[in-house]
Write a protein that holds these residues in place. Structure first.
Motif, PDB file in Angstrom:
ATOM      1  N   ASP A  62       5.549  61.876 -11.903  1.00  0.00           N
ATOM      2  CA  ASP A  62       4.848  63.086 -11.483  1.00  0.00           C
ATOM      3  C   ASP A  62       5.856  64.152 -11.054  1.00  0.00           C
ATOM      4  N   ASP A  63       5.830  65.309 -11.763  1.00  0.00           N
ATOM      5  CA  ASP A  63       6.837  66.345 -11.518  1.00  0.00           C
ATOM      6  C   ASP A  63       6.803  66.892 -10.095  1.00  0.00           C
ATOM      7  N   ALA A  64       5.596  67.117  -9.557  1.00  0.00           N
ATOM      8  CA  ALA A  64       5.482  67.719  -8.217  1.00  0.00           C
ATOM      9  C   ALA A  64       6.121  66.807  -7.169  1.00  0.00           C
ATOM     10  N   VAL A  65       5.813  65.519  -7.250  1.00  0.00           N
ATOM     11  CA  VAL A  65       6.367  64.574  -6.271  1.00  0.00           C
ATOM     12  C   VAL A  65       7.871  64.405  -6.477  1.00  0.00           C
ATOM     13  N   ARG A  66       8.291  64.347  -7.749  1.00  0.00           N
ATOM     14  CA  ARG A  66       9.727  64.183  -8.023  1.00  0.00           C
ATOM     15  C   ARG A  66      10.534  65.396  -7.545  1.00  0.00           C
ATOM     16  N   GLY A 133       3.611  54.853  -9.996  1.00  0.00           N
ATOM     17  CA  GLY A 133       2.634  55.887 -10.344  1.00  0.00           C
ATOM     18  C   GLY A 133       1.944  56.458  -9.119  1.00  0.00           C
ATOM     19  N   ARG A 134       0.632  56.635  -9.254  1.00  0.00           N
ATOM     20  CA  ARG A 134      -0.157  57.259  -8.195  1.00  0.00           C
ATOM     21  C   ARG A 134      -0.051  56.515  -6.860  1.00  0.00           C
ATOM     22  N   ASP A 135      -0.032  55.180  -6.913  1.00  0.00           N
ATOM     23  CA  ASP A 135       0.076  54.394  -5.675  1.00  0.00           C
ATOM     24  C   ASP A 135       1.376  54.709  -4.934  1.00  0.00           C
ATOM     25  N   ALA A 136       2.462  54.802  -5.695  1.00  0.00           N
ATOM     26  CA  ALA A 136       3.762  55.102  -5.084  1.00  0.00           C
ATOM     27  C   ALA A 136       3.750  56.500  -4.484  1.00  0.00           C
ATOM     28  N   GLU A 137       3.130  57.450  -5.196  1.00  0.00           N
ATOM     29  CA  GLU A 137       3.070  58.837  -4.692  1.00  0.00           C
ATOM     30  C   GLU A 137       2.305  58.903  -3.376  1.00  0.00           C
ATOM     31  N   VAL A 138       1.130  58.266  -3.351  1.00  0.00           N
ATOM     32  CA  VAL A 138       0.290  58.303  -2.145  1.00  0.00           C
ATOM     33  C   VAL A 138       1.018  57.647  -0.966  1.00  0.00           C
ATOM     34  N   ARG A 190      -4.150  65.033  -0.494  1.00  0.00           N
ATOM     35  CA  ARG A 190      -5.593  65.258  -0.713  1.00  0.00           C
ATOM     36  C   ARG A 190      -5.891  65.275  -2.211  1.00  0.00           C
ATOM     37  N   GLN A 191      -5.028  65.972  -2.986  1.00  0.00           N
ATOM     38  CA  GLN A 191      -5.214  66.037  -4.443  1.00  0.00           C
ATOM     39  C   GLN A 191      -5.210  64.654  -5.081  1.00  0.00           C
ATOM     40  N   ARG A 192      -4.471  63.744  -4.456  1.00  0.00           N
ATOM     41  CA  ARG A 192      -4.349  62.401  -5.038  1.00  0.00           C
ATOM     42  C   ARG A 192      -5.336  61.424  -4.431  1.00  0.00           C
ATOM     43  N   GLY A 193      -6.270  61.975  -3.677  1.00  0.00           N
ATOM     44  CA  GLY A 193      -7.334  61.134  -3.114  1.00  0.00           C
ATOM     45  C   GLY A 193      -6.832  60.233  -1.990  1.00  0.00           C
ATOM     46  N   GLY A 194      -5.673  60.602  -1.397  1.00  0.00           N
ATOM     47  CA  GLY A 194      -5.130  59.808  -0.286  1.00  0.00           C
ATOM     48  C   GLY A 194      -5.788  60.235   1.005  1.00  0.00           C
TER      49      GLY A 194
END
Lengths: 194, 198
Positions: A62-66, A133-138, A190-194
Motif C-alpha cells: 500500500d503506497d500511502a502506508v509505505r 497486507g491490510r492486517d499489517a497496515e491496521v 478509519r479508511q481501513r476499517g480499523g
C-alpha cells in the motif's frame, strides 16, 4: 595614570566575562540534566518507531502506508543522530543503567524500555512481522498512533523542563510533526476499517 | 624649611612605595574569577574519557572490521572485535539463553552494543542481576558463553572487563562508558533488523 588603570580594569573584566560566558552557556544542558535523559530515552523510543516502519514497508504494498513509513523511518533516524550529537557534545553517557525515564518520573524504571510509554511489546512487534497486507497496515497504524502519542508526551515533558534552545526547537517539531501524523494515521485507520 | 627640601619631601610622598592593597585585592579577585571560569569551561568542554578509571579494563585498538560469511578465528574469548558476519545480532536490550555465534555478536559490538557473557552454571541470582541491567539498557545483549575463563565478561568493541560478581559497580560504569560509546566503529547503526535468534 588613572585613565590607564581604568583601561586595565575594564580589560581584565572583559577577559573574565568572556571566560565565564561559555561556562554559563554549556550549563544550559549537561550530562545529568533532563535534556540528556530525554535525548537517551527519545533515541530508544524513536529506534522502535524506525523498526516498526521498516517492518511494515516489507509487509504491505500500500503506497500511502509505505510513504508514511518511509517518512517516519528517515525522519526519526535523523533525529536520533541529532540527539546523539547533543550527548556527545555534553560528554553524557548514551545510556543510564539505572533505567530509562528517570528524568520524567524522578525514579528508575527497572522494567527497562517496556516501561517507556507507548512502546510496543515484543509480542506486538512479532505480530507485525507476521502480518501482511491490510492486517499489517491496521496493526502498524494502531501501534504507531499509541507510540506517537507517548512521543508527544515525552517531548512536552522536556519542554516543561529545559531552557536549552536547541532542545526546545527539536522537541517542538516533534510535538507538531507527530500530532499531524497522529491525525493522518487516525484517518488512514478509519479508511481501513480499523 | 627651605623650598628645595619641601619639594623633595613632596616628591618623596609621591614616589614612596606604599603597598596598593586595594588594587592587589581587586586584581587578585578578577584573576581568580578568570582562572576559575577558564577551568570550568575547559573541564566541561573536555570529552569524557570513557572508561578511564575502570580497574581491569582491557583495551585493544586497530581491530579489523571486514564482512565475511565464513568462520573467523578470534584471538580473544569472547572476541572484542575483528572481521564479522554481514548480519548483526539484534541487541535491543536482548537476553539470549543460548550461546551466540561470535561472528554475529561481533557485528553488534561494531554497532555500539555492550555484550554481557557469563559462564554457564552462574548462580541464578547473578544471572538475574545482569538481566536487570540488560533490560534497562538499549544497545545491550547477553548470552551464556561456554568455557569462559571468568564468571562474567563485559565486552564492547575493543574493550573488555572480566568480573566475578554481577553486582560489581564496574558493570554500570562499563555500560555508561561504552554503550554507543566513543569506541563504536559504526555510530548510528541499528540494534534491530538483524539476526533475532542465537
Amino acid at each position: 595614570m588613572t585613565a590607564r588603570r581604568v583601561t586595565v580594569v575594564l580589560a581584565a573584566l572583559l577577559v573574565a566575562v568572556v571566560a565565564v560566558l561559555p561556562a554559563l552557556r554549556s550549563g544550559a544542558a549537561g550530562p545529568d540534566g533532563p535534556e540528556a535523559g530525554f535525548a537517551r530515552d527519545m533515541s530508544t523510543h524513536h529506534a522502535q518507531a524506525v523498526r516498526m516502519a521498516m517492518t511494515v514497508r516489507d509487509r504491505t504494498r500500500d503506497d500511502a502506508v509505505r510513504t508514511l513509513a518511509y517518512d517516519i523511518a528517515t525522519t526519526q533516524s535523523q533525529q536520533i543522530g541529532m540527539m546523539t550529537a547533543w550527548l556527545d557534545r555534553w560528554g553524557a553517557p548514551k545510556t543510564d543503567p539505572r533505567g530509562p525515564m528517570r528524568w520524567m518520573s524522578h525514579e528508575g524504571h527497572a522494567g527497562g524500555a517496556q516501561a517507556m510509554p507507548g512502546m510496543a511489546t515484543p509480542a506486538q512487534l512479532a505480530a507485525l512481522e507476521r502480518a501482511s497486507g491490510r492486517d499489517a497496515e491496521v496493526l502498524f497504524l494502531r501501534l504507531m498512533i499509541v507510540h506517537h502519542r507517548a512521543g508527544v508526551e515525552m517531548a512536552r515533558a522536556v519542554l516543561a523542563r529545559t531552557g536549552d534552545a536547541q532542545v526546545q526547537r527539536l522537541a517542538r517539531t516533534m510535538v507538531r510533526g507527530q500530532e499531524a501524523e497522529i491525525a493522518l494515521m487516525t484517518g488512514m485507520l478509519r479508511q481501513r476499517g480499523g | 624649611m627651605p623650598a628645595n627640601t619641601r619639594a623633595r619631601a613632596r616628591k618623596n610622598v609621591l614616589t614612596e612605595r606604599r603597598t596598593p592593597w586595594g588594587s592587589i585585592a581587586f586584581f587578585t579577585v578578577v584573576g581568580l574569577i578568570a582562572v576559575a571560569a577558564v577551568t570550568v569551561a575547559f573541564v566541561r568542554s573536555r570529552p569524557s574519557d570513557a572508561g578511564k578509571g575502570i580497574a581491569g579494563l582491557v583495551v585493544k585498538d586497530d581491530l579489523s572490521q571486514n564482512h565475511t560469511t565464513g568462520p573467523v578465528t578470534y584471538r580473544d574469548s569472547p572476541p572484542m572485535g575483528g572481521d564479522h558476519d554481514p548480519t548483526w545480532q539484534n541487541c535491543d536490550a536482548r537476553i539470549y539463553t543460548a550461546p551466540l555465534r561470535n561472528e554475529n555478536a561481533v557485528h553488534a559490538l561494531e554497532h555500539g552494543a555492550v555484550w554481557i557473557t557469563y559462564r554457564p552454571g552462574l548462580a541464578a541470582a547473578q544471572v538475574d542481576a545482569l538481566a536487570r541491567r540488560i533490560r534497562a539498557v538499549d544497545y545491550s545483549l547477553m548470552s551464556p558463553y561456554p568455557n569462559l575463563d571468568a564468571p562474567i565478561a563485559l565486552t564492547a568493541w575493543g574493550r573488555q572487563l572480566k568480573l566475578t560478581d554481577a553486582n560489581d559497580p564496574r558493570v554500570d560504569a562499563f555500560l555508561s562508558a561504552f554503550v554507543k560509546g566513543p569506541q563504536t566503529p559504526e555510530p548510528g547503526a541499528p540494534c534491530t533488523g538483524g539476526k533475532d535468534a542465537p
